[in-house]
Design an enzyme around this catalytic site. Sequence first.
Site, short mmCIF file in Angstrom:
data_model
loop_
_atom_site.label_atom_id
_atom_site.label_comp_id
_atom_site.label_asym_id
_atom_site.label_seq_id
_atom_site.Cartn_x
_atom_site.Cartn_y
_atom_site.Cartn_z
N ASP A 62 0.66 -1.13 -0.21
CA ASP A 62 0.01 0.00 0.06
C ASP A 62 1.04 1.35 0.10
OD1 ASP A 62 -2.56 -1.36 0.06
OD2 ASP A 62 -2.24 -1.85 2.16
N LYS B 33 0.75 -8.17 -2.78
CA LYS B 33 -0.57 -7.24 -3.24
C LYS B 33 -0.49 -6.28 -3.61
CE LYS B 33 -3.89 -6.28 -0.20
NZ LYS B 33 -4.57 -5.16 -0.70
N ASP C 199 -5.43 -6.78 -6.41
CA ASP C 199 -6.61 -6.56 -5.55
C ASP C 199 -7.33 -5.11 -5.99
OD1 ASP C 199 -8.31 -6.46 -3.50
OD2 ASP C 199 -6.92 -5.68 -2.06
N LEU C 200 -7.94 -5.47 -7.10
CA LEU C 200 -8.66 -4.47 -7.82
C LEU C 200 -10.18 -4.54 -7.60
CD1 LEU C 200 -6.33 -3.56 -10.88
CD2 LEU C 200 -6.38 -2.46 -8.64
N LYS C 201 -10.80 -5.68 -7.08
CA LYS C 201 -12.09 -5.99 -6.65
C LYS C 201 -13.09 -5.60 -7.89
CE LYS C 201 -11.34 -5.20 -1.58
NZ LYS C 201 -9.79 -4.53 -1.82
N HIS D 40 -16.05 -5.09 -10.11
CA HIS D 40 -17.52 -5.01 -9.81
C HIS D 40 -18.42 -4.11 -11.12
CE1 HIS D 40 -21.15 -4.53 -6.69
NE2 HIS D 40 -21.56 -4.94 -8.17
N ASP D 41 -18.84 -4.77 -11.94
CA ASP D 41 -19.34 -4.12 -13.13
C ASP D 41 -20.37 -5.09 -13.69
OD1 ASP D 41 -19.60 -2.10 -15.32
OD2 ASP D 41 -17.96 -1.17 -14.51
N ILE D 42 -20.80 -4.40 -15.01
CA ILE D 42 -21.38 -5.62 -15.90
C ILE D 42 -20.63 -6.83 -16.34
CG2 ILE D 42 -23.14 -3.84 -16.79
CD1 ILE D 42 -21.86 -3.91 -19.44
N PRO D 43 -21.04 -8.03 -16.53
CA PRO D 43 -20.28 -9.02 -16.64
C PRO D 43 -19.37 -9.02 -17.86
CG PRO D 43 -22.65 -9.60 -16.43
CD PRO D 43 -22.61 -8.23 -16.31
N THR E 230 -17.67 -5.99 -18.91
CA THR E 230 -16.56 -5.34 -18.49
C THR E 230 -15.81 -6.17 -17.46
OG1 THR E 230 -17.90 -3.55 -19.01
CG2 THR E 230 -16.19 -3.03 -17.35
N THR F 135 -15.17 -5.68 5.26
CA THR F 135 -15.10 -5.92 6.78
C THR F 135 -15.42 -4.43 7.51
OG1 THR F 135 -12.64 -5.36 6.60
CG2 THR F 135 -13.70 -7.61 7.19
N GLN G 174 -7.37 -1.04 11.80
CA GLN G 174 -7.80 -2.52 11.80
C GLN G 174 -8.18 -2.85 13.08
OE1 GLN G 174 -8.25 -4.05 9.49
NE2 GLN G 174 -6.53 -4.20 8.00
N GLY H 123 0.12 -6.02 5.85
CA GLY H 123 0.54 -4.68 5.61
C GLY H 123 1.31 -4.03 6.23
N ARG H 124 0.94 -3.01 7.10
CA ARG H 124 1.90 -2.09 7.80
C ARG H 124 2.92 -2.84 8.85
NH1 ARG H 124 -3.47 1.63 8.73
NH2 ARG H 124 -4.00 -0.78 8.24
O1 C5P Z 1 -1.52 -2.66 6.66
P1 C5P Z 1 -2.59 -3.71 6.82
O2 C5P Z 1 -2.06 -4.95 7.40
O3 C5P Z 1 -3.70 -3.31 7.60
O4 C5P Z 1 -3.12 -4.00 5.40
C1 C5P Z 1 -4.10 -4.93 5.20
C2 C5P Z 1 -4.49 -5.00 3.33
O5 C5P Z 1 -5.53 -5.74 3.30
C3 C5P Z 1 -4.78 -3.58 3.00
O6 C5P Z 1 -4.25 -3.48 1.78
C4 C5P Z 1 -6.43 -3.50 3.09
O7 C5P Z 1 -6.77 -2.64 2.05
C5 C5P Z 1 -6.62 -4.91 2.73
N1 C5P Z 1 -7.94 -5.37 3.22
C6 C5P Z 1 -8.33 -5.33 4.46
N2 C5P Z 1 -9.71 -5.78 4.96
C7 C5P Z 1 -10.30 -6.34 4.12
C8 C5P Z 1 -10.11 -6.30 2.65
C9 C5P Z 1 -8.61 -5.80 2.37
O8 C5P Z 1 -7.51 -4.93 5.38
N3 C5P Z 1 -11.48 -6.58 4.37
#
Ligand code: C5P
Length: 235
Positions: A12, A34, A61-63, A65-68, A70, A120, A191, A211-212
Amino acid sequence: MNNDPQLIVAMDFPDRIAAERMAGQLDPRQCAVKVGFELFVAAGPRLVEHLQALGFRVFLDLKFHDIPNTVAGACRAAARLGVWIVNVHASGGLEMMRAAHDAVREIRPETRLIAVTVLTSSDAETLRGIGIDRSPEQQVLRLADLAVSEAGLDGLVCSPLEASVLRQRLGGQPWLVTPGIRPGGAGGDDQKRVMTASAAFRAGASHIVVGRPITQASDPAAAVAAILAEIPEQA
Ligand code: C5P
């Protein structure tokens, strides 16, 4: 599970330079990476190719969500790029997910297609606000069935707190990729509902996204080593 890394580091970052600096501190034999919206919009597919040339498997990780039609086109492009995992929103529906699945299979069958169920960040009130009068848990299960059992996707992105119930529901096969991992289970940033890596695997996760705790660590390689030590197969 094959030799795929079970640890996925969330890159990120706002730009290519920061991402490359982090990649230089990671070992592609130990972890995948990711690439999400921020980095992809800033640095684009050439960065994904560069990371892959360094040996990293990439979860794009671009998730979608559009018409099938696309979403199928976007999945085809992702598969052509050679990514390891690509994802869609299960709430896009069965037809959309089937189109995505067919598109990936057609171009590169080894690319895994997984779905996001309920973010989440959504609670019961968020769902009510968009006209869904069910608990997030009920909605997660409905969308999990749709994505995995009906559309045939390879797995789900889910909270580690949902992993055990999803594992029971879906069996051992589907991938369950869980973010929200914190060493020692400590929160400390945005989180709130977190688990340790070992608890997430015990709950049924197949892969974890971190991530972090790695990218902001003073020694990212040491942070990776500490997390890998929690993964039973790699300890
Ligand atoms: O830094 P951290 O460990 O919180 O990063 C978690 C990664 O997972 C981020 O890229 C965040 O966008 C992604 N993510 C999340 N919770 C979700 C879906 C994706 O934290 N439900």
